[in-house]
Design a protein around this motif. Structure first.
Motif, PDB file in Angstrom:
ATOM      1  N   PHE A  96       3.274   2.652  11.172  1.00 45.16           N
ATOM      2  CA  PHE A  96       3.557   2.471   9.753  1.00 45.16           C
ATOM      3  C   PHE A  96       3.566   0.988   9.416  1.00 45.16           C
ATOM      4  O   PHE A  96       3.803   0.138  10.277  1.00 45.16           O
ATOM      5  CB  PHE A  96       4.899   3.108   9.377  1.00 45.16           C
ATOM      6  CG  PHE A  96       6.050   2.587  10.192  1.00 45.16           C
ATOM      7  CD1 PHE A  96       6.810   1.510   9.745  1.00 45.16           C
ATOM      8  CD2 PHE A  96       6.365   3.149  11.421  1.00 45.16           C
ATOM      9  CE1 PHE A  96       7.856   1.018  10.513  1.00 45.16           C
ATOM     10  CE2 PHE A  96       7.415   2.663  12.193  1.00 45.16           C
ATOM     11  CZ  PHE A  96       8.164   1.593  11.729  1.00 45.16           C
ATOM     12  N   GLY A  97       3.289   0.689   8.173  1.00 49.29           N
ATOM     13  CA  GLY A  97       3.260  -0.711   7.769  1.00 49.29           C
ATOM     14  C   GLY A  97       2.721  -0.856   6.364  1.00 49.29           C
ATOM     15  O   GLY A  97       2.994  -0.023   5.490  1.00 49.29           O
ATOM     16  N   LYS A  98       1.911  -1.894   6.173  1.00 48.97           N
ATOM     17  CA  LYS A  98       1.394  -2.210   4.843  1.00 48.97           C
ATOM     18  C   LYS A  98      -0.090  -2.540   4.918  1.00 48.97           C
ATOM     19  O   LYS A  98      -0.554  -3.151   5.874  1.00 48.97           O
ATOM     20  CB  LYS A  98       2.146  -3.399   4.239  1.00 48.97           C
ATOM     21  CG  LYS A  98       3.603  -3.103   3.930  1.00 48.97           C
ATOM     22  CD  LYS A  98       4.287  -4.321   3.341  1.00 48.97           C
ATOM     23  CE  LYS A  98       5.747  -4.015   3.011  1.00 48.97           C
ATOM     24  NZ  LYS A  98       6.437  -5.203   2.437  1.00 48.97           N
ATOM     25  N   ALA A  99      -0.791  -2.129   3.865  1.00 46.44           N
ATOM     26  CA  ALA A  99      -2.197  -2.488   3.706  1.00 46.44           C
ATOM     27  C   ALA A  99      -2.323  -3.426   2.511  1.00 46.44           C
ATOM     28  O   ALA A  99      -1.611  -3.284   1.510  1.00 46.44           O
ATOM     29  CB  ALA A  99      -3.049  -1.244   3.483  1.00 46.44           C
ATOM     30  N   HIS A 100      -3.225  -4.384   2.627  1.00 46.35           N
ATOM     31  CA  HIS A 100      -3.544  -5.315   1.541  1.00 46.35           C
ATOM     32  C   HIS A 100      -5.045  -5.204   1.289  1.00 46.35           C
ATOM     33  O   HIS A 100      -5.842  -5.323   2.231  1.00 46.35           O
ATOM     34  CB  HIS A 100      -3.180  -6.745   1.923  1.00 46.35           C
ATOM     35  CG  HIS A 100      -1.819  -6.882   2.543  1.00 46.35           C
ATOM     36  ND1 HIS A 100      -0.657  -6.777   1.818  1.00 46.35           N
ATOM     37  CD2 HIS A 100      -1.448  -7.103   3.836  1.00 46.35           C
ATOM     38  CE1 HIS A 100       0.382  -6.949   2.628  1.00 46.35           C
ATOM     39  NE2 HIS A 100      -0.080  -7.143   3.862  1.00 46.35           N
ATOM     40  N   ILE A 101      -5.410  -4.965   0.046  1.00 47.28           N
ATOM     41  CA  ILE A 101      -6.815  -4.732  -0.300  1.00 47.28           C
ATOM     42  C   ILE A 101      -7.226  -5.666  -1.432  1.00 47.28           C
ATOM     43  O   ILE A 101      -6.468  -5.872  -2.393  1.00 47.28           O
ATOM     44  CB  ILE A 101      -7.043  -3.273  -0.742  1.00 47.28           C
ATOM     45  CG1 ILE A 101      -6.695  -2.309   0.393  1.00 47.28           C
ATOM     46  CG2 ILE A 101      -8.486  -3.052  -1.209  1.00 47.28           C
ATOM     47  CD1 ILE A 101      -6.733  -0.843  -0.026  1.00 47.28           C
ATOM     48  N   ALA A 102      -8.432  -6.205  -1.330  1.00 52.00           N
ATOM     49  CA  ALA A 102      -9.009  -6.985  -2.431  1.00 52.00           C
ATOM     50  C   ALA A 102     -10.480  -6.628  -2.564  1.00 52.00           C
ATOM     51  O   ALA A 102     -11.136  -6.266  -1.592  1.00 52.00           O
ATOM     52  CB  ALA A 102      -8.858  -8.481  -2.182  1.00 52.00           C
ATOM     53  N   TYR A 103     -10.962  -6.687  -3.786  1.00 50.12           N
ATOM     54  CA  TYR A 103     -12.398  -6.538  -4.017  1.00 50.12           C
ATOM     55  C   TYR A 103     -12.801  -7.406  -5.200  1.00 50.12           C
ATOM     56  O   TYR A 103     -11.964  -7.775  -6.040  1.00 50.12           O
ATOM     57  CB  TYR A 103     -12.791  -5.076  -4.233  1.00 50.12           C
ATOM     58  CG  TYR A 103     -12.413  -4.487  -5.569  1.00 50.12           C
ATOM     59  CD1 TYR A 103     -13.356  -4.365  -6.606  1.00 50.12           C
ATOM     60  CD2 TYR A 103     -11.121  -4.020  -5.809  1.00 50.12           C
ATOM     61  CE1 TYR A 103     -13.016  -3.814  -7.825  1.00 50.12           C
ATOM     62  CE2 TYR A 103     -10.776  -3.464  -7.029  1.00 50.12           C
ATOM     63  CZ  TYR A 103     -11.719  -3.360  -8.038  1.00 50.12           C
ATOM     64  OH  TYR A 103     -11.384  -2.815  -9.256  1.00 50.12           O
ATOM     65  N   ILE A 104     -14.063  -7.769  -5.232  1.00 49.81           N
ATOM     66  CA  ILE A 104     -14.632  -8.539  -6.338  1.00 49.81           C
ATOM     67  C   ILE A 104     -15.630  -7.639  -7.049  1.00 49.81           C
ATOM     68  O   ILE A 104     -16.672  -7.284  -6.471  1.00 49.81           O
ATOM     69  CB  ILE A 104     -15.307  -9.831  -5.833  1.00 49.81           C
ATOM     70  CG1 ILE A 104     -14.276 -10.715  -5.114  1.00 49.81           C
ATOM     71  CG2 ILE A 104     -15.944 -10.600  -6.992  1.00 49.81           C
ATOM     72  CD1 ILE A 104     -14.882 -11.933  -4.423  1.00 49.81           C
TER      73      ILE A 104
END
Length: 199
Positions: A96-104
């Motif tokens: 378990f944890g965290k996801a970080h997402i970015a898109y352009i």
């Protein structure tokens, strides 16, 4: 005062089969499956396992397609600190944890709530963190066709914390970058944004 009630629907035959398997496991471990505290555990476990692996029956690309909008926006979009819970395929123990997402964006944006839903779909399968990162990255890249995508996952693995090396404070970080995020300056901007607390 309102009563809490959560309605769940699971296939009857599969649920019964899983219930029998869990009953056998519990008995094989030396526990009395008829004991009051454990009497309903096989059924609860059967339902829980179906929920925790429900991602096999969902299409994350369709989730994104259902909320894509034409928009002339070409700067970075970041959704960080997305909680995730998954099961390690090696021991079927949680990580378990965290996801970080970015898109352009490249002509289309997507409803922001859909990115966490994509995370959930892939997380609710038997996984390894490396493949989970890749699954999320490629789904967004193939569906939205942006000019860049970035995914970072930070997670703690119970298979390392409860058994094996028993390292309670270890965190595993995986990352993937496509398109514009393969450029060091764009990648650094993303990494700076997910590591900062913006007020």
């Amino acid at each position: 005062m309102t009563n809490y009630f959560q309605e769940e629907h699971y296939p009857e035959k599969l649920t019964k089969d899983l219930q029998g398997h869990f009953s056998n496991i519990i008995t094989g471990l030396g526990e009395d499956v008829s004991r009051e505290g454990i009497e309903k555990t096989p059924l609860r476990a059967a339902k829980a396992m179906q929920f925790l692996t429900s991602g096999y029956h969902q299409d994350p690309a369709e989730i994104l397609k259902g909320a894509m909008f034409a928009e002339d926006y070409h700067d970075m979009v970041v959704v960080k600190d997305i909680e995730l819970y998954s099961l390690c395929e090696h021991h079927m123990l949680p990580f378990f944890g965290k996801a970080h997402i970015a898109y352009i964006p490249n002509g289309h944006i997507v409803g922001l709530s859909k990115l966490p839903r994509v995370v959930d779909v892939f997380a609710r399968r038997l996984q390894v963190q490396e493949r989970l990162t890749h699954n999320i990255l490629e789904c967004i890249n193939d569906t939205l066709k942006p000019t860049g995508v970035a995914v970072v996952i930070e997670a703690a693995h119970m298979c390392m914390m409860m058994r094996g090396v028993q390292k309670q404070n270890s965190v595993t970080t995986t990352s993937g970058f496509r398109g514009q995020f393969e450029k060091i300056e764009t990648r650094n901007e993303f990494l700076k944004l997910i590591s900062s607390d913006l007020a």
